[in-house]
Design a protein around this motif. Structure first.
Motif, PDB file in Angstrom:
ATOM      1  N   ASN A   1       0.804  -1.218   0.000  1.00  0.00           N
ATOM      2  CA  ASN A   1       0.000   0.000   0.000  1.00  0.00           C
ATOM      3  C   ASN A   1       0.839   1.270   0.000  1.00  0.00           C
ATOM      4  O   ASN A   1       0.325   2.344  -0.314  1.00  0.00           O
ATOM      5  CB  ASN A   1      -0.940   0.029   1.210  1.00  0.00           C
ATOM      6  CG  ASN A   1      -2.043  -0.985   1.108  1.00  0.00           C
ATOM      7  OD1 ASN A   1      -2.386  -1.441   0.018  1.00  0.00           O
ATOM      8  ND2 ASN A   1      -2.596  -1.377   2.239  1.00  0.00           N
ATOM      9  N   ASN A   2       2.101   1.174   0.372  1.00  0.00           N
ATOM     10  CA  ASN A   2       2.913   2.374   0.552  1.00  0.00           C
ATOM     11  C   ASN A   2       4.121   2.487  -0.363  1.00  0.00           C
ATOM     12  O   ASN A   2       4.807   3.502  -0.322  1.00  0.00           O
ATOM     13  CB  ASN A   2       3.358   2.481   2.015  1.00  0.00           C
ATOM     14  CG  ASN A   2       2.187   2.782   2.911  1.00  0.00           C
ATOM     15  OD1 ASN A   2       1.635   3.864   2.871  1.00  0.00           O
ATOM     16  ND2 ASN A   2       1.771   1.796   3.699  1.00  0.00           N
ATOM     17  N   LEU A   3       4.373   1.488  -1.159  1.00  0.00           N
ATOM     18  CA  LEU A   3       5.468   1.566  -2.125  1.00  0.00           C
ATOM     19  C   LEU A   3       4.879   1.605  -3.529  1.00  0.00           C
ATOM     20  O   LEU A   3       4.043   0.770  -3.874  1.00  0.00           O
ATOM     21  CB  LEU A   3       6.399   0.356  -2.008  1.00  0.00           C
ATOM     22  CG  LEU A   3       7.373   0.304  -0.846  1.00  0.00           C
ATOM     23  CD1 LEU A   3       8.178  -0.991  -0.880  1.00  0.00           C
ATOM     24  CD2 LEU A   3       8.311   1.490  -0.852  1.00  0.00           C
ATOM     25  N   ALA A   4       5.318   2.535  -4.335  1.00  0.00           N
ATOM     26  CA  ALA A   4       4.814   2.638  -5.708  1.00  0.00           C
ATOM     27  C   ALA A   4       5.626   1.769  -6.663  1.00  0.00           C
ATOM     28  O   ALA A   4       5.086   1.209  -7.611  1.00  0.00           O
ATOM     29  CB  ALA A   4       4.844   4.089  -6.161  1.00  0.00           C
ATOM     30  N   ASP A   5       6.902   1.635  -6.412  1.00  0.00           N
ATOM     31  CA  ASP A   5       7.813   0.919  -7.292  1.00  0.00           C
ATOM     32  C   ASP A   5       7.567  -0.594  -7.195  1.00  0.00           C
ATOM     33  O   ASP A   5       7.731  -1.194  -6.134  1.00  0.00           O
ATOM     34  CB  ASP A   5       9.254   1.264  -6.902  1.00  0.00           C
ATOM     35  CG  ASP A   5      10.274   0.651  -7.824  1.00  0.00           C
ATOM     36  OD1 ASP A   5      10.413  -0.591  -7.816  1.00  0.00           O
ATOM     37  OD2 ASP A   5      10.947   1.412  -8.543  1.00  0.00           O
ATOM     38  N   GLU A   6       7.193  -1.200  -8.311  1.00  0.00           N
ATOM     39  CA  GLU A   6       6.860  -2.633  -8.324  1.00  0.00           C
ATOM     40  C   GLU A   6       8.064  -3.516  -7.992  1.00  0.00           C
ATOM     41  O   GLU A   6       7.924  -4.540  -7.327  1.00  0.00           O
ATOM     42  CB  GLU A   6       6.256  -3.041  -9.678  1.00  0.00           C
ATOM     43  CG  GLU A   6       4.875  -2.472  -9.917  1.00  0.00           C
ATOM     44  CD  GLU A   6       3.853  -2.888  -8.860  1.00  0.00           C
ATOM     45  OE1 GLU A   6       3.840  -4.044  -8.432  1.00  0.00           O
ATOM     46  OE2 GLU A   6       3.054  -2.005  -8.455  1.00  0.00           O
ATOM     47  N   GLU A   7       9.232  -3.125  -8.456  1.00  0.00           N
ATOM     48  CA  GLU A   7      10.435  -3.917  -8.164  1.00  0.00           C
ATOM     49  C   GLU A   7      10.745  -3.881  -6.664  1.00  0.00           C
ATOM     50  O   GLU A   7      11.108  -4.896  -6.061  1.00  0.00           O
ATOM     51  CB  GLU A   7      11.635  -3.409  -8.972  1.00  0.00           C
ATOM     52  CG  GLU A   7      12.898  -4.223  -8.770  1.00  0.00           C
ATOM     53  CD  GLU A   7      12.769  -5.706  -9.130  1.00  0.00           C
ATOM     54  OE1 GLU A   7      13.443  -6.528  -8.470  1.00  0.00           O
ATOM     55  OE2 GLU A   7      11.990  -6.054 -10.040  1.00  0.00           O
TER      56      GLU A   7
END
Length: 148
Positions: A97-103
């Motif tokens: 929920n809090n990280l945008a970067d998929e990697e």
């Protein structure tokens, strides 16, 4: 929710003595809460200043049971552990929920899962929390890259 994730990661980094750069991106309120959690656990587990200095010096896995309880206490206060149970799904959900970067999400998920392996064989709550903390400490470079 973001506060819990940031606290969780930074508390682990604090104990790895690399928190200086990580604390730059948190608000003063979050920083105060992190310090309060660390202080509460420090005092509630009767950790001496010398023990704490040795601990944050990078001395490795604490042999002293009260230092293991200190680690577990921090994890309990931010929700990573709850009564001796590793809250892996809670942590993964917060990361997602809090990280945008998929990697970075993928890396975090893998780390969170790997830190939960072998915990069922550990009965002592403090030993279990310390095992999780040790896993995060061992992977501090990955953790640092995830939150940057």
């Amino acid at each position: 929710m973001k506060f819990q994730v940031i606290c969780s990661i930074i508390l682990c980094l604090i104990s790895c003595a690399v928190a200086g750069p990580a604390l730059v991106d948190v608000t003063s309120e979050e920083r105060t809460r992190i310090i309060q959690i660390t202080e509460d656990c420090f005092f509630s587990n009767n950790v001496t200043l010398d023990e704490f200095k040795h601990y944050v010096s990078g001395a490795g896995v604490p042999a002293d049971h009260k230092l293991k309880c200190f680690e577990n206490c921090q994890l309990e206060k931010v929700g990573i552990m709850s009564d001796g149970t590793y809250n892996m799904e809670y942590l993964k959900e917060n990361i997602n929920n809090n990280l945008a970067d998929e990697e970075k999400k993928k890396q975090a998920g893998e780390l969170i899962s790997s830190c939960g392996s072998g915990l069922n064989d550990i009965e002592d709550v403090c030993d279990k929390g310390s095992q999780v903390f040790t896993c995060f400490r061992t992977n501090k470079d990955i953790m640092s890259s995830i939150i940057q």
